[in-house]
Each structure stands twice: as C-alpha cells, then as structure tokens.
Design a protein around this motif. Structure first.
Motif, short mmCIF file in Angstrom:
data_model
loop_
_atom_site.label_atom_id
_atom_site.label_comp_id
_atom_site.label_asym_id
_atom_site.label_seq_id
_atom_site.Cartn_x
_atom_site.Cartn_y
_atom_site.Cartn_z
N TYR A 1 -0.53 13.36 5.03
CA TYR A 1 0.56 12.47 4.61
C TYR A 1 0.36 11.10 5.25
O TYR A 1 0.44 10.07 4.59
CB TYR A 1 1.93 13.05 5.02
N CYS A 2 0.10 11.08 6.55
CA CYS A 2 -0.10 9.80 7.25
C CYS A 2 -1.28 9.04 6.68
O CYS A 2 -1.18 7.85 6.38
CB CYS A 2 -0.30 10.03 8.75
N GLU A 3 -2.40 9.71 6.52
CA GLU A 3 -3.60 9.03 6.02
C GLU A 3 -3.38 8.48 4.62
O GLU A 3 -3.74 7.34 4.33
CB GLU A 3 -4.79 9.99 6.08
N ARG A 4 -2.76 9.27 3.75
CA ARG A 4 -2.51 8.84 2.37
C ARG A 4 -1.49 7.69 2.33
O ARG A 4 -1.73 6.66 1.68
CB ARG A 4 -2.00 10.03 1.56
N THR A 5 -0.39 7.83 3.04
CA THR A 5 0.67 6.83 2.97
C THR A 5 0.24 5.52 3.62
O THR A 5 0.51 4.44 3.08
CB THR A 5 1.96 7.38 3.62
N MET A 6 -0.43 5.61 4.74
CA MET A 6 -0.92 4.40 5.40
C MET A 6 -1.89 3.65 4.49
O MET A 6 -1.83 2.42 4.39
CB MET A 6 -1.58 4.74 6.74
N ARG A 7 -2.76 4.38 3.81
CA ARG A 7 -3.72 3.75 2.88
C ARG A 7 -2.99 3.13 1.69
O ARG A 7 -3.24 1.98 1.33
CB ARG A 7 -4.74 4.79 2.43
N ARG B 1 0.04 2.08 1.49
CA ARG B 1 0.86 0.94 1.90
C ARG B 1 0.02 -0.22 2.44
O ARG B 1 0.56 -1.21 2.92
CB ARG B 1 1.88 1.37 2.98
N GLU B 2 -1.30 -0.07 2.39
CA GLU B 2 -2.25 -1.08 2.84
C GLU B 2 -2.06 -1.43 4.32
O GLU B 2 -2.04 -2.60 4.71
CB GLU B 2 -2.18 -2.32 1.94
N LEU B 3 -1.94 -0.38 5.15
CA LEU B 3 -1.78 -0.55 6.59
C LEU B 3 -3.03 -0.10 7.33
O LEU B 3 -2.98 0.22 8.51
CB LEU B 3 -0.56 0.26 7.07
N THR B 4 -4.17 -0.13 6.63
CA THR B 4 -5.40 0.41 7.21
C THR B 4 -6.56 -0.59 7.22
O THR B 4 -7.72 -0.20 7.26
CB THR B 4 -5.84 1.67 6.44
#
Length: 144
Positions: free
Chosen positions: A48-54, A56-59
């Motif tokens: 969830y974190c990896e998908r959502t962060m990606r 939301r362009e937070l990576t």
C-alpha cells in the motif's frame, strides 16, 4: 447612456489583491490532501505504501516518512476548529484519534524504486492550519 469604467477597474484591482492569497491557500490545502489524505485505503501494508507513494508522486526522491490519514476531509478540517486544541505555535492537535498509516522509507538509494515499511494504528494528529484549513501535517502519536 455611457457608463464610467472607474467602478469596474476598482473591482478588478480589488480582485487581484484578494484572489492570490485564496488561491495559494487552496493550493496548500490541496497539497496537504495529496500528501496525507486517503479516506479508503486498500491494504495498509508495505505494498500500500509503495503504491500510494508512487501514485502521489512522493518518490522522486524517495520521501523518508509520510503519514496518510484515513477519515473524511470534514473531520480532518474540523481539527482546525472545534475538534482540535492549540498545540505549539500555529499547530493544532486532534481531540480524537484518527486511523493512520505511516510509510517509512527502508533506506538505501533515495532514487526509485522506493521501498517502504508500513505501520498502522490510531493516533492523535498534529497539523498546521491557515484560515481554518489544514496545510501541513506535523506528527502523530499514541497518547493517553
């Protein structure tokens, strides 16, 4: 019948003075929502974190820590009013716990692909508000 342009010019000039702060505030609120709001999360695990962060362009680069709040926009906004208390400076702390997921970068390269470790729970949250709108997530903690 001719009409003077004076009043129209005055209204236009006032609009230029009043609108930019409102737009900037709205932009800060929208950024807050992008970074920290997710009403209906799926999973709340590392994926969830990896998908959502990606999404939301937070990576780019990998953000070290980010917390998602799982509630309604109105309940989060209410912390800026009657559902929150003064904390430090312009910060407000929620009077109630919120369901949150905190995504912590596992380390390594700051470049994508970013790997995150998820921790989930219910916590008090601390936010900064401007004119009654949340604009910055400061922290969350488990309190009494």
């Amino acid at each position: 019948m001719a009409m003077s342009l004076g009043p129209l010019v005055l209204v236009f000039m006032l609009g230029l003075v009043v609108i930019p702060p409102t737009l900037a505030q709205n932009e800060r609120y929208q950024n807050f929502l992008t970074e920290h709001y997710d009403a209906n999360p799926g999973g709340r695990d590392n994926r969830y974190c990896e998908r959502t962060m990606r999404q939301r362009e937070l990576t780019s680069p990998c953000k070290n820590t980010n917390t998602f709040i799982h509630d309604t926009k109105n309940n989060i906004k209410a912390i800026c009013g009657e559902k929150g208390s003064d904390y430090r400076g312009n910060l407000r702390i929620s009077n109630n716990h919120f369901q949150v997921t905190t995504c912590q970068h596992k380390g390594g390269s700051p470049r994508p692909p970013c790997k995150y470790r998820a921790s989930k729970g219910y916590r008090y949250i601390v936010i900064a508000c401007e004119n009654g709108w949340p604009v910055h997530f400061e922290e969350s903690y488990i309190g009494p």
